[in-house]
Design a protein around this motif. Structure first.
Motif, PDB file in Angstrom:
ATOM      1  N   TRP A 193       0.716  -1.057   0.089  1.00  0.00           N
ATOM      2  CA  TRP A 193      -0.056   0.075   0.025  1.00  0.00           C
ATOM      3  C   TRP A 193       0.963   1.311   0.151  1.00  0.00           C
ATOM      4  CZ3 TRP A 193      -4.879   0.678  -0.607  1.00  0.00           C
ATOM      5  CH2 TRP A 193      -5.637   2.171  -0.274  1.00  0.00           C
ATOM      6  N   PRO A 194       1.922   1.480   0.997  1.00  0.00           N
ATOM      7  CA  PRO A 194       2.620   2.649   0.892  1.00  0.00           C
ATOM      8  C   PRO A 194       3.648   2.791  -0.341  1.00  0.00           C
ATOM      9  CG  PRO A 194       3.436   1.162   2.528  1.00  0.00           C
ATOM     10  CD  PRO A 194       1.888   0.516   2.027  1.00  0.00           C
ATOM     11  N   LYS A 226       1.348   4.265  -3.228  1.00  0.00           N
ATOM     12  CA  LYS A 226       1.339   5.667  -2.936  1.00  0.00           C
ATOM     13  C   LYS A 226       2.622   6.342  -3.065  1.00  0.00           C
ATOM     14  CE  LYS A 226      -0.947   6.977   0.635  1.00  0.00           C
ATOM     15  NZ  LYS A 226      -1.564   7.440   2.075  1.00  0.00           N
ATOM     16  N   GLN A 227       3.743   5.993  -2.721  1.00  0.00           N
ATOM     17  CA  GLN A 227       4.892   6.763  -2.968  1.00  0.00           C
ATOM     18  C   GLN A 227       5.478   6.473  -4.521  1.00  0.00           C
ATOM     19  OE1 GLN A 227       6.903   8.038  -0.456  1.00  0.00           O
ATOM     20  NE2 GLN A 227       8.024   9.125  -2.131  1.00  0.00           N
ATOM     21  N   LEU A 261       3.436   6.888  -6.988  1.00  0.00           N
ATOM     22  CA  LEU A 261       2.452   8.210  -7.357  1.00  0.00           C
ATOM     23  C   LEU A 261       3.086   9.373  -6.913  1.00  0.00           C
ATOM     24  CD1 LEU A 261      -1.324   6.957  -6.840  1.00  0.00           C
ATOM     25  CD2 LEU A 261      -0.025   7.046  -8.900  1.00  0.00           C
ATOM     26  N   ALA A 262       3.588   9.637  -5.817  1.00  0.00           N
ATOM     27  CA  ALA A 262       4.270  10.913  -5.195  1.00  0.00           C
ATOM     28  C   ALA A 262       5.472  11.234  -6.155  1.00  0.00           C
ATOM     29  CB  ALA A 262       4.389  10.739  -4.012  1.00  0.00           C
ATOM     30  N   ILE A 296      -2.913  12.108  -5.227  1.00  0.00           N
ATOM     31  CA  ILE A 296      -3.964  11.129  -5.043  1.00  0.00           C
ATOM     32  C   ILE A 296      -5.454  11.570  -4.562  1.00  0.00           C
ATOM     33  CG2 ILE A 296      -4.730   9.076  -3.010  1.00  0.00           C
ATOM     34  CD1 ILE A 296      -1.832   8.797  -2.542  1.00  0.00           C
ATOM     35  N   GLU A 355      -8.682   7.454  -1.545  1.00  0.00           N
ATOM     36  CA  GLU A 355      -8.088   6.349  -0.719  1.00  0.00           C
ATOM     37  C   GLU A 355      -9.193   5.579  -0.075  1.00  0.00           C
ATOM     38  OE1 GLU A 355      -4.459   6.084   1.648  1.00  0.00           O
ATOM     39  OE2 GLU A 355      -4.216   8.428   1.043  1.00  0.00           O
ATOM     40  N   ILE A 391      -6.778   2.862  -4.391  1.00  0.00           N
ATOM     41  CA  ILE A 391      -6.443   4.214  -4.333  1.00  0.00           C
ATOM     42  C   ILE A 391      -6.462   4.795  -5.645  1.00  0.00           C
ATOM     43  CG2 ILE A 391      -4.072   5.577  -4.488  1.00  0.00           C
ATOM     44  CD1 ILE A 391      -2.977   3.158  -2.687  1.00  0.00           C
ATOM     45  N   SER A 413      -5.977   8.205  -8.297  1.00  0.00           N
ATOM     46  CA  SER A 413      -5.038   9.473  -8.885  1.00  0.00           C
ATOM     47  C   SER A 413      -6.048  10.731  -8.891  1.00  0.00           C
ATOM     48  CB  SER A 413      -4.098   9.321  -9.972  1.00  0.00           C
ATOM     49  OG  SER A 413      -5.126   9.354 -11.050  1.00  0.00           O
ATOM     50  N   THR A 415      11.813   2.682  -2.361  1.00  0.00           N
ATOM     51  CA  THR A 415      11.041   3.181  -1.300  1.00  0.00           C
ATOM     52  C   THR A 415      11.645   2.527   0.203  1.00  0.00           C
ATOM     53  OG1 THR A 415       9.272   1.411  -1.400  1.00  0.00           O
ATOM     54  CG2 THR A 415       9.058   3.758  -2.410  1.00  0.00           C
ATOM     55  N   SER A 461       1.959   0.051   6.420  1.00  0.00           N
ATOM     56  CA  SER A 461       0.921   1.009   6.775  1.00  0.00           C
ATOM     57  C   SER A 461      -0.071   0.349   7.795  1.00  0.00           C
ATOM     58  CB  SER A 461       0.150   1.352   4.995  1.00  0.00           C
ATOM     59  OG  SER A 461      -1.123   2.049   5.386  1.00  0.00           O
TER      60      SER A 461
END
Length: 363
Positions: A113-114, A117-118, A120-121, A127, A130, A137, A139, A232, A237
């Motif tokens: 999960w993280p 998200k990372q 995308l970041a 985001i 969620e 998730i 965008s 990462t 999470s």
């Protein structure tokens, strides 16, 4: 023969009684090992008025038991542990079945999960939504023009549009794009699946148009590369612990202890999964009959081979055993059952070994 004196006889009686007394839970030495048999749930915690917004949870919650032990071996005897095998044959793997493509990761959802998200970041994509219980998730809406981009998400959308136009012809109307990531528990224990979908919004009211398959495939490939490179920092999470709670594979036993494997997938996926698992485990397949939904294989119980020897130690003694694996529809989902070539049940232990092997070598 000399008889013991009354004092000595009394001492012997008291010693025997004392041993029994010392072994009793009400005696001098209390044995706590079976106290759990009498444990009862405590009353629910009452939250004082004014503190209802405080989140209260067990610091060390008791995990759910996937396979309840058979009643015949409990509580007089502790249940046998489930067959354990290794995992993480492939840290990251892309699977394809027909038009469906997804990624399988050898990590738990709360770790994946993280990472999503990372991903995308790091590509400058915000985001928009969620939903951890659903494992989703999404965008934000992305506007992609003809300029050059450095990030892989916008580049994938741009290239996907061009390829779509080259194959379909015509002009693709301007619009906005959104990527949706669905994180689910995998078939293998401790593994995770990631499914990606792409949508476009055109016109008024954000009316969506069908996805461009090239975009989904390219973003999935880039996410797989990103995950495999470990870009990462390893993290977990706490929100991700509740992702897609329903397991895709569950080993269940009937009242006699005979096991079967329940898969929360459709028949096509289940059929392909069994075939792939047998191949990856290096188990000889004698015959496949899709019409009858049966695999006939030879399970190596006498001497393990390859991955199977390393990951599933022990096993039943004797010659390699021919087995029949039935892939059966069961309402919602599929059930795998193991039998002899004549359709008779095999031993509980052999059935469990076969089913656990299928689960752990699945992808």
């Amino acid at each position: 023969m000399q008889r013991p004196s009354p004092t000595a006889a009394l001492g012997i009686v008291l010693a025997l009684a004392g041993c029994r007394y010392a072994q009793d839970d009400k005696g001098l030495f209390v044995d706590p090992r079976d106290d759990y048999l009498d444990a009862e749930p405590s009353a629910a915690l009452t939250v004082p008025e004014g503190l209802s917004s405080v989140r209260i949870a067990d610091a060390w919650p008791i995990p759910e038991i996937d396979t309840p032990p058979a009643a015949k071996v409990f509580p007089r005897q502790a249940p046998r542990p489930a067959v354990l095998v290794g995992r993480d044959l492939d840290a990251v793997r892309i699977q394809k079945l027909g038009d469906r493509v997804w990624m399988v990761v050898g990590d738990a959802p709360e770790q994946v999960w993280p990472t999503v998200k990372q991903f995308l970041a790091d590509n400058g994509v915000g985001i928009g939504r969620e939903d951890p219980p659903a494992g989703v998730i999404e965008s934000v809406w992305i506007v992609v023009t003809d300029q050059d981009y450095d990030d892989v998400v916008r580049t994938a959308i741009q290239e996907g549009r061009k390829n779509h136009l080259d194959s379909a012809g015509g002009t693709l109307a301007p619009g906005r794009d959104r990527m949706r990531f669905r994180v689910e528990r995998g078939i293998r224990r401790g593994s995770t699946e990631v499914h990606i979908s792409h949508r476009r919004a055109v016109g008024v009211g954000d009316e969506t148009s069908p996805a461009i398959a090239e975009v989904e495939a390219e973003v999935l490939t880039k996410l797989a590369e990103y995950s495999a490179q470990g870009l990462t920092t390893a993290s977990v999470s706490m929100v991700g612990r509740d992702i897609a709670l329903e397991a895709k594979a569950q080993l269940v036993k009937d009242e006699t202890g005979y096991p079967s494997l329940r898969l929360n997938v459709d028949f096509d996926r289940a059929w392909a999964t069994v075939g792939q698992a047998l191949q990856r485990a290096e188990i000889e397949v004698a015959e496949t009959d899709r019409d009858s939904a049966v695999y006939r294989a030879v399970f190596p119980t006498a001497g393990r081979r390859g991955w199977l020897k390393r990951l599933v130690p022990g096993g039943e003694a004797g010659r390699d055993t021919p087995v029949t694996i039935h892939v059966e529809n069961a309402g919602e989902g599929i059930v795998l059952r193991v039998a002899t070539p004549d359709g008779e049940p095999v031993t509980d232990k052999l059935a469990e070994e076969v089913l656990v092997t299928l689960r752990e070598f699945a992808a």
